[in-house]
Scaffold this active site. Structure first.
Site, short mmCIF file in Angstrom:
data_model
loop_
_atom_site.label_atom_id
_atom_site.label_comp_id
_atom_site.label_asym_id
_atom_site.label_seq_id
_atom_site.Cartn_x
_atom_site.Cartn_y
_atom_site.Cartn_z
N ASP A 106 0.97 -1.28 -0.07
CA ASP A 106 -0.03 0.13 0.01
C ASP A 106 0.84 1.21 0.02
O ASP A 106 2.07 1.39 0.69
CB ASP A 106 -0.69 0.15 1.24
CG ASP A 106 -2.17 0.94 1.18
OD1 ASP A 106 -3.02 0.58 0.85
OD2 ASP A 106 -1.66 2.28 1.02
N ILE A 107 0.42 2.16 -0.79
CA ILE A 107 1.41 3.57 -1.04
C ILE A 107 1.24 4.37 0.44
O ILE A 107 2.25 5.13 0.65
CB ILE A 107 0.63 4.39 -2.21
CG1 ILE A 107 1.95 5.03 -2.78
CG2 ILE A 107 -0.39 4.95 -1.77
CD1 ILE A 107 1.45 5.77 -4.00
N ASN A 141 -13.06 -3.17 2.14
CA ASN A 141 -13.96 -2.44 2.17
C ASN A 141 -15.09 -2.49 1.04
O ASN A 141 -14.45 -2.68 0.00
CB ASN A 141 -13.36 -0.91 2.11
CG ASN A 141 -12.68 -0.66 3.35
OD1 ASN A 141 -13.51 -0.98 4.57
ND2 ASN A 141 -11.52 0.04 3.32
N GLU A 201 -12.33 3.29 -1.32
CA GLU A 201 -11.81 4.47 -2.18
C GLU A 201 -11.69 4.28 -3.82
O GLU A 201 -11.84 4.85 -4.51
CB GLU A 201 -10.74 5.17 -1.66
CG GLU A 201 -10.99 6.09 -0.25
CD GLU A 201 -9.99 6.81 0.26
OE1 GLU A 201 -8.69 6.57 0.05
OE2 GLU A 201 -10.35 7.93 0.81
N HIS A 239 -10.22 -5.05 -3.44
CA HIS A 239 -8.74 -5.12 -2.95
C HIS A 239 -8.94 -5.58 -1.55
O HIS A 239 -9.88 -5.29 -0.75
CB HIS A 239 -7.95 -3.93 -2.85
CG HIS A 239 -8.46 -2.81 -2.55
ND1 HIS A 239 -9.73 -2.13 -3.33
CD2 HIS A 239 -8.43 -1.74 -1.51
CE1 HIS A 239 -10.27 -1.00 -2.69
NE2 HIS A 239 -9.61 -0.80 -1.39
N HIS A 259 -7.02 -5.83 2.02
CA HIS A 259 -5.82 -5.11 2.82
C HIS A 259 -5.38 -6.37 3.60
O HIS A 259 -6.12 -7.28 4.49
CB HIS A 259 -6.37 -4.26 3.68
CG HIS A 259 -6.70 -3.10 3.00
ND1 HIS A 259 -6.18 -1.77 2.70
CD2 HIS A 259 -8.14 -2.73 2.65
CE1 HIS A 259 -6.87 -0.83 2.00
NE2 HIS A 259 -8.16 -1.45 2.01
#
Ligand code: AMP
Length: 125
Positions: A39-40, A97, A105, A110, A112
């Site tokens: 993750d960025i 999510n 978002e 995805h 996590h």
């Protein structure tokens, strides 16, 4: 901005662009069904995202339209990434999510993977 998970797939999203090689990511694993990368903006000492290769908005979309092979391949990839990172013994958290209330978002499914410290309660109180 959170996305509405009932909208059709938009292939201009960031993760679609990563899958097409238009944006770089720090890849940790890739196979026929899944791509995993850092993750960025990590929220834990280790924060990896695992995405399916197919065009699915969310867990809801994937669980409805994904083939059995895609679903099995993706679920196995999530487990494999966590094992390869040595996370089973210390433990880790998975989170996906879906839509507005969850504050999803990016409109490409995805999962996590959070790890590397005691992760505390499941939700902020
Ligand atoms: P979510 O709120 O569940 O949709 O999570 C989206 C996640 O994508 C956030 O944790 C972001 O930090 C992460 N993210 C956004 N852009 C990138 C990117 N280019 N590379 C890696 N992670 C990203």
């Amino acid at each position: 901005m959170p996305i509405d998970a009932t909208l059709p797939y938009d292939d201009s999203n960031i993760f679609a662009r990563i899958l097409r090689g238009e944006l770089l990511s720090k890849t940790v694993y890739e196979d026929e069904y899944a791509l995993a990368f850092h993750d960025i903006n990590p929220q834990a000492p280790l924060h990896i995202l695992v995405i399916p290769k197919g065009a699915y908005v969310s867990w809801d979309d994937f669980s409805e339209r994904g083939s059995d092979a895609e679903i099995a391949g993706f679920v196995r990839a999530v487990g494999l990434v966590a094992r390869d990172q040595g996370l089973v013994a210390p433990g880790y958290r998975l989170l996906a999510n879906v839509g507005l209330d969850s504050h999803q978002e990016i409109p490409h499914l995805h999962v996590h993977i959070f790890a590397g410290q005691k992760l505390g309660p499941m939700l902020a109180r």
